[in-house]
Design a protein around this motif. Structure first.
Motif, PDB file in Angstrom:
ATOM      1  N   ASP A 146       0.922  -1.231   0.099  1.00  0.00           N
ATOM      2  CA  ASP A 146      -0.022  -0.190   0.283  1.00  0.00           C
ATOM      3  C   ASP A 146       0.897   1.181   0.092  1.00  0.00           C
ATOM      4  O   ASP A 146       0.305   2.321   0.149  1.00  0.00           O
ATOM      5  N   ARG A 147       2.109   1.255  -0.263  1.00  0.00           N
ATOM      6  CA  ARG A 147       3.022   2.346  -0.446  1.00  0.00           C
ATOM      7  C   ARG A 147       3.868   2.366  -1.522  1.00  0.00           C
ATOM      8  O   ARG A 147       4.430   1.369  -1.886  1.00  0.00           O
TER       9      ARG A 147
ATOM     10  N   ALA B 291      -5.160   8.239  -2.419  1.00  0.00           N
ATOM     11  CA  ALA B 291      -3.619   8.155  -1.602  1.00  0.00           C
ATOM     12  C   ALA B 291      -3.655   9.376  -0.971  1.00  0.00           C
ATOM     13  O   ALA B 291      -4.072  10.291  -1.140  1.00  0.00           O
TER      14      ALA B 291
ATOM     15  N   GLN C 151       0.698   6.674   0.272  1.00  0.00           N
ATOM     16  CA  GLN C 151       0.173   5.848   0.929  1.00  0.00           C
ATOM     17  C   GLN C 151      -1.326   5.586   0.485  1.00  0.00           C
ATOM     18  O   GLN C 151      -2.266   6.398   0.293  1.00  0.00           O
ATOM     19  N   LEU C 152      -1.410   4.173  -0.440  1.00  0.00           N
ATOM     20  CA  LEU C 152      -2.614   3.829  -0.847  1.00  0.00           C
ATOM     21  C   LEU C 152      -3.766   3.662   0.134  1.00  0.00           C
ATOM     22  O   LEU C 152      -3.541   3.112   1.080  1.00  0.00           O
TER      23      LEU C 152
END
Length: 157
Positions: free
Chosen positions: A60-61, A96, A154-155
């Motif tokens: 997620d990054r 994000a 950051q998703l």
């Protein structure tokens, strides 16, 4: 000014990949690139930029570098409004949050990138050095890498 710097300052060339992403064809560029949709800090209008993915420390990054330094419009915009949309591969418009990494973490990202991608680093390093070395010297930074803006996305979806 080296060739890479001249190419990065050629508006039509750097904007061309945006057309691919907006047409849903961003996957053609592979996982090394993403399109960042951000808001203009003054206009509030949607703005787009295609950036190289420098690192993916977690699912997620995603980490990107402001290759044109702290005056790049996209970078200045995410400092004002951290909520962005990211399109990469077949994923489109993923919400994000953008945040700037501290200088030591940013330098570590650049060191790792240089080791893992020597070819692209050979093209990027002169561009970064062109604007960052004088800025570091003027600001008293111990290494020019400490003034290169590195942003982690950051998703959220």
């Amino acid at each position: 000014m080296n060739l890479a710097s001249r190419l990065l300052r050629t508006r039509w060339l750097v904007r061309a990949p945006i057309t691919l992403f907006r047409a849903g064809l961003g996957f053609v560029l592979g996982p090394r690139f993403l399109m960042l949709q951000h808001r203009g800090r003054l206009s509030g209008a949607a703005r787009y930029v295609v950036l190289e993915v420098t690192d993916r420390p977690a699912p997620d990054r995603i980490v990107v570098v402001s290759g044109m330094g702290p005056t790049a419009q996209w970078y200045r915009n995410v400092l004002v409004e951290a909520r962005v949309l990211v399109s990469t591969g077949t994923r489109r418009d993923v919400r994000a949050l953008a945040h700037v990494l501290p200088p030591d973490e940013a330098a570590a990202v650049l060191d790792r990138y240089a080791r893992e991608r020597p070819g692209p680093w050979a093209a990027l390093r002169p561009v970064l050095t062109e604007w960052a070395a004088p800025l570091a010297a003027a600001g008293g930074a111990e290494r020019w890498e400490h003034v290169v803006p590195v942003v982690e996305l950051q998703l959220l979806d």
